[in-house]
Design a protein around this motif. Sequence first.
Motif, short mmCIF file in Angstrom:
data_model
loop_
_atom_site.label_atom_id
_atom_site.label_comp_id
_atom_site.label_asym_id
_atom_site.label_seq_id
_atom_site.Cartn_x
_atom_site.Cartn_y
_atom_site.Cartn_z
N ILE A 26 -66.87 -1.68 31.42
CA ILE A 26 -65.52 -1.15 31.24
C ILE A 26 -64.97 -1.43 29.84
CG2 ILE A 26 -64.89 -1.12 33.67
CD1 ILE A 26 -63.41 -3.77 33.25
N PRO A 41 -59.35 -2.60 28.83
CA PRO A 41 -59.08 -2.46 30.27
C PRO A 41 -59.38 -3.75 31.03
CG PRO A 41 -61.11 -1.33 29.70
CD PRO A 41 -60.52 -1.82 28.42
N VAL A 53 -59.52 -4.91 35.20
CA VAL A 53 -59.48 -4.45 36.58
C VAL A 53 -59.31 -5.66 37.48
CG1 VAL A 53 -60.67 -3.20 38.42
CG2 VAL A 53 -60.99 -2.50 36.03
N ARG A 54 -58.22 -5.68 38.22
CA ARG A 54 -57.98 -6.73 39.21
C ARG A 54 -58.38 -6.17 40.57
NH1 ARG A 54 -54.48 -7.59 35.21
NH2 ARG A 54 -54.10 -9.74 34.58
N TRP A 79 -57.62 -1.85 43.86
CA TRP A 79 -57.90 -2.22 42.48
C TRP A 79 -56.71 -1.82 41.63
CZ3 TRP A 79 -63.42 0.14 41.52
CH2 TRP A 79 -64.34 -0.48 42.36
N VAL A 114 -53.73 2.95 38.43
CA VAL A 114 -53.79 2.74 36.98
C VAL A 114 -52.36 2.58 36.50
CG1 VAL A 114 -54.51 3.69 34.76
CG2 VAL A 114 -55.91 4.10 36.82
N VAL A 160 -55.76 -1.31 37.66
CA VAL A 160 -56.35 -1.14 36.33
C VAL A 160 -55.22 -1.07 35.33
CG1 VAL A 160 -57.84 0.29 34.88
CG2 VAL A 160 -58.24 0.19 37.36
N LEU A 190 -67.26 -4.45 35.42
CA LEU A 190 -66.76 -4.40 36.80
C LEU A 190 -67.99 -4.41 37.69
CD1 LEU A 190 -64.63 -4.04 38.99
CD2 LEU A 190 -64.73 -1.58 38.58
N VAL A 234 -56.99 2.84 44.19
CA VAL A 234 -57.01 2.39 42.81
C VAL A 234 -55.74 2.89 42.14
CG1 VAL A 234 -58.24 2.48 40.60
CG2 VAL A 234 -59.53 2.53 42.76
#
Length: 106
Positions: free
Chosen positions: A98, A62, A64-65, A51, A25, A53, A86, A23
């Motif tokens: 989220i 936010p 999230v892909r 992911w 960010v 973010v 999510l 993940v």
Amino acid sequence: MNRPASKPPTSTRFQAADLLLAVEVVSPDSESRDRDTKPRKYAAAGIPYFWLVEMAGADQHPVVRVYELDPLSKTYALSGIHHDQLKVTVPYDIDIDITLGTLEQL
């Protein structure tokens, strides 16, 4: 594939073979690295899920892909974009709100 981490929780480095999900960010001072360089390296290392973010829109909410690794091309394919909730079943069954609240709402 669920197994306990082989290192103590204070560890900051893991072998790519031990990871199921990475993940990232996005931060303003490393946008290019977070969106391009790191995902390519994670994919090349064979980490199955990724992911990304980041905060989006005027209200900085936010997003999230969620990506899944194509093992043949060693590239990530987008499998979902999540704005409020999510909810995924791979690599874990997760359902998380989220949306951001203000401090007064908490």
